[in-house]
Design an enzyme around this catalytic site. Sequence first.
Site, PDB file in Angstrom:
ATOM      1  N   ARG A 163      10.396   8.342  -3.187  1.00  0.00           N
ATOM      2  CA  ARG A 163       9.090   9.139  -3.626  1.00  0.00           C
ATOM      3  C   ARG A 163       8.037  10.940  -3.044  1.00  0.00           C
ATOM      4  O   ARG A 163       7.411  10.562  -2.845  1.00  0.00           O
ATOM      5  CB  ARG A 163       7.455   7.754  -3.013  1.00  0.00           C
ATOM      6  CG  ARG A 163       7.894   6.941  -3.804  1.00  0.00           C
ATOM      7  CD  ARG A 163       7.903   6.467  -4.931  1.00  0.00           C
ATOM      8  NE  ARG A 163       7.795   5.288  -5.721  1.00  0.00           N
ATOM      9  CZ  ARG A 163       8.772   4.412  -5.371  1.00  0.00           C
ATOM     10  NH1 ARG A 163      10.255   4.923  -5.928  1.00  0.00           N
ATOM     11  NH2 ARG A 163       8.797   3.572  -6.029  1.00  0.00           N
ATOM     12  N   SER A 238       1.321   1.520  -6.697  1.00  0.00           N
ATOM     13  CA  SER A 238       1.113   1.225  -5.364  1.00  0.00           C
ATOM     14  C   SER A 238       0.095   2.708  -4.620  1.00  0.00           C
ATOM     15  O   SER A 238       0.374   3.417  -4.278  1.00  0.00           O
ATOM     16  CB  SER A 238       2.844   1.345  -4.948  1.00  0.00           C
ATOM     17  OG  SER A 238       2.980   0.539  -5.220  1.00  0.00           O
ATOM     18  N   GLU A 334       0.379   6.696  -1.266  1.00  0.00           N
ATOM     19  CA  GLU A 334       1.186   6.955  -2.148  1.00  0.00           C
ATOM     20  C   GLU A 334       0.568   8.557  -4.042  1.00  0.00           C
ATOM     21  O   GLU A 334       0.925   8.680  -3.940  1.00  0.00           O
ATOM     22  CB  GLU A 334       2.384   5.923  -3.183  1.00  0.00           C
ATOM     23  CG  GLU A 334       3.176   6.361  -3.986  1.00  0.00           C
ATOM     24  CD  GLU A 334       4.275   4.798  -4.328  1.00  0.00           C
ATOM     25  OE1 GLU A 334       4.102   4.432  -3.644  1.00  0.00           O
ATOM     26  OE2 GLU A 334       4.220   4.899  -5.885  1.00  0.00           O
TER      27      GLU A 334
END
Length: 338
Positions: A163, A238, A334
């Site tokens: 990520r 998320s 995130e």
Amino acid sequence: MFTRSQSLRDYHTFGLAAEARYFVSVRSTAGLKAVLTSAVGRENPLLFLGGGSNTVFTRDFDGLVVHLNAKGKRVVGARGNSVFVRAQAGEDWHELVCWTLQQGFGGLENLSLIPGRVGAAPIQNIGAYGVALEDVFHELSALEIATNEIKTFARSDCCFGYRDSVFKGELKGRYVILSVVFRLTRADHRIRTSYGAISDELQRRGITDPSIQALSRVVVAIRQRQLPNPKVLGNSGSFFKNPVVSAQRFEALKARYPDIPSYPISPQKHKLAAAWLIERAGWKGCRKGDVGMYAKQALVMVNHGGAIGTEVLELARAMQADIHEKYGIELDAEVELH
Ligand SMILES: Cc1cc2nc3c(=O)[nH]c(=O)nc-3n(C[C@H](O)[C@H](O)[C@H](O)COP(=O)(O)OP(=O)(O)OC[C@H]3O[C@@H](n4cnc5c(N)ncnc54)[C@H](O)[C@@H]3O)c2cc1C
């Protein structure tokens, strides 16, 4: 060209009431350059927006929001079993996935139904079900904001990680991604089914040798079952990243919690499941005011309708403090919080 005091509620999937001081939609590189060299573009903080599915506006944005809407996708080359597809930043991600599958090109099937646009996909190296964008990435072109020059980034220039990419790190805020080239397969596709949820669903459907299209349908079905549809319940997927810890730290946790799930990412590092930590700490399905954690997926924060920015920040901070107290682990967001 510019709109003043534009509501951002419909421009991010969490759906909070926030306003941009200035807002503009661009459909071409020439249009983008014109915006960046205009007085409003030069004199205000800038924020680039695709589908707004990884962005949460907890307050008004005192600057210029540039909504990137350049469309287009086409085959730009082929070599051996590889086919190269270029997509413009404003293309919807899932529409691109469907289009490549219709052409019979393999590579994006596990990434089906991820919300958002093509331009944002490399920024956090989107990933799902055992595949990440970097696995199918060839190159991208981006406009340098300071110079108005276009630069090509090869895979090694992007420093992809979990990520993560150079665009979240040292080049943050310096480039606008214009288009991305993907390297896909024309035949002999690499079918990736080892991820637990996928192999379970294939077994349930009695499929032993899935096509790329069948695999995409399986991914879509799993996602529709597990994740809230942002059009129905505001969310940004998320909310926190899965934490990565040292092997030593992992061994200490495993001694205390023998059932702790983990994925070794190198001999020295383990990725833990943030959803497991959150659920075990009792936050799954919680509700504070109009925000909460989704009852079917502990990692997804949801807007029950009238959520406000401070509620989002307060819940996030309370969870981070609790997880730190219970496990000694830092949970990082995130999502991009503004
Ligand atoms: C229900 C749901 C499920 C999700 N599932 C997943 C998943 O499985 N895996 C996953 O990785 N993510 C997932 N996400 C997160 C999200 O879909 C991805 O991060 C997606 O790539 C964001 O795209 P976007 O266009 O909406 O980005 P935005 O929110 O518009 O932008 C994200 C960031 O990128 C910047 N940006 C956007 N476009 C550009 C550009 N062209 N140039 C430079 N900067 C740009 C923005 O300024 C911002 O900082 C999920 C989100 C939701 C709501």
